[in-house]
Design a protein around this motif. Structure first.
Motif, PDB file in Angstrom:
ATOM      1  N   CYS A   1      46.813  44.351  31.517  1.00  9.46           N
ATOM      2  CA  CYS A   1      47.706  45.099  32.286  1.00  9.46           C
ATOM      3  C   CYS A   1      49.018  44.858  31.451  1.00  9.46           C
TER       4      CYS A   1
ATOM      5  N   PHE B   1      48.258  39.811  37.384  1.00  9.39           N
ATOM      6  CA  PHE B   1      47.109  40.815  37.309  1.00  9.39           C
ATOM      7  C   PHE B   1      46.078  39.873  37.264  1.00  9.39           C
TER       8      PHE B   1
ATOM      9  N   ILE C   1      46.581  44.072  40.792  1.00  7.00           N
ATOM     10  CA  ILE C   1      48.095  43.773  40.481  1.00  7.00           C
ATOM     11  C   ILE C   1      48.613  43.472  41.641  1.00  7.00           C
TER      12      ILE C   1
END
Length: 384
Positions: free
Chosen positions: A112, A154, A165
């Motif tokens: 992420c 994440f 998330i």
């Protein structure tokens, strides 16, 4: 099982042997081997093989993911288990000329990343598998307005089979404010989470770690800026917070939360006698014993003395990895990586070599190569 055909005078390999061989290969090779035959392509794309390969990579071939600046832009690279090899630079990064890039977290080969080609906020959130070169933008049209100081995390919830998330609003003084938001990759949407058990609790660091579907932050009591006595955990499946007391860390500094052997570990530096510097590792277990204690901490490692300027960041292949130091020779600055073996208590140092000479502000993250694809996830592809 892969079907096999035996012809006269030709060697024969059973399907399970082929699977056992292929799952040990790097992702880059497997991507090419899909062209061998239809059976191999179907195997390599199957969910069961992707999980087998991920399990093997996680335990036998973990990597380090690197992010750095050069004179033009941000770049990314991978360092595998052979420390003498140079960094393999990642091709086709999700954005070509990055003004800003922050890795929020890594899970099962997915990263992420908060990244942008300009200074306009909010910066886009991306989910990215750098090895198979897949990327998805995450919708940021949320109920709560994004702020620059929001905390992001994440991780993967095995219970839900979902990547999530977490975004936490952190007002002045770093205390945890209600509400927060969680993004589900399966649904492709955000939802608000309300909670009421973190009153008077403050988050002390933007760093976090996810272990077995639970996300952890270092915390403390609100109003006491030097208090690091708590760990705040958020269960990604149950979507509830738990407050865990730290081990007794008086006089410690450089406190880090790290995953080691699939457990949460507290890594803490300590100034010993004669200005020596030591690292201790603590592991926690939940167990209500006769004394009434729920959280039991056990010290599992004490290092030999080492220079206090080194900053530990992660554990890789039974070694503590420290943030790279830079060594200048004839005008060229080379990052030097230091590691400490948890079994032998031995320090090692080696230069991080790559084709780029001007690497600035290098950051290191634990990473495992995987075939995990957004095609294998029940995901709604949404634009930012």
């Amino acid at each position: 099982m892969v079907s096999t055909v035996s012809e006269p005078n030709n060697p024969f390999l059973p399907g399970d042997v082929i699977v056992n061989i292929l799952k040990r290969l790097p992702v880059k090779s497997l991507m090419r081997f899909q062209c061998v035959c239809k059976d191999w392509k179907n195997l390599i794309k199957s969910s069961s093989f992707i999980q087998d390969h991920l399990h093997h990579s996680s335990h036998q071939n973990p990597s380090l993911f690197l992010r750095w600046h050069n004179s033009i832009r941000m770049q990314f690279g991978l360092l595998d288990g052979d420390c003498d090899k140079e960094v393999l630079e990642v091709e086709n990064a999700p954005l070509t000329n990055l003004f800003f890039a922050r890795i929020v977290g890594s899970s099962n080969g997915l990263l992420c990343v908060e990244a942008s080609e300009n200074d306009t906020y909010p910066f886009p959130l991306l989910l990215w598998n750098p090895v198979i070169r897949e990327v998805r933008k995450v919708r940021r049209r949320t109920i709560i307005d994004f702020e620059l100081d929001d905390l992001l995390g994440f991780g993967f919830s095995q219970v839900d089979n979902d990547y999530k998330i977490v975004r936490i609003k952190v007002p002045e003084y770093q205390f945890v404010a209600n509400p927060m938001e969680v993004y589900s990759l399966n649904s492709g949407s955000w939802k608000v989470i309300e909670f009421d058990n973190l009153e008077g609790v403050a988050i002390r660091s933007h760093r976090n770690v996810t272990v077995n579907g639970v996300m952890f932050w270092i915390g403390g009591k609100q109003g006491l800026d030097d208090d690091y006595s708590l760990i705040l955990s958020f269960d990604l499946s149950k979507e509830v917070w738990t407050v865990i007391p730290m081990p007794d860390l008086n006089y410690y500094d450089k406190i880090r939360l790290i995953e080691y052997e699939n457990r949460l570990v507290v890594l803490a530096g300590f100034f010993g006698e004669e200005k020596s510097y030591l690292i201790h590792l603590w592991v926690v277990e939940e167990d209500r014993c006769s004394s009434g204690e729920r959280w039991i901490w056990t010290k599992i490692f004490t290092s030999s003395p080492f220079p206090p300027k080194l900053d530990p960041v992660t554990i890789w292949r039974n070694e503590i990895v420290f943030c790279p130091f830079y060594q200048s020779d004839y005008g060229v600055s080379t990052p030097i990586l230091y590691t400490l073996n948890l079994i032998t208590n031995e320090f090692k140092r080696f230069p991080i070599r790559s084709s780029q000479n001007d690497r600035i502000n290098m950051k290191i993250f634990s990473y495992v190569e995987s075939l995990v694809s957004f095609d294998n996830i029940n995901i709604e592809d949404v634009a930012s």
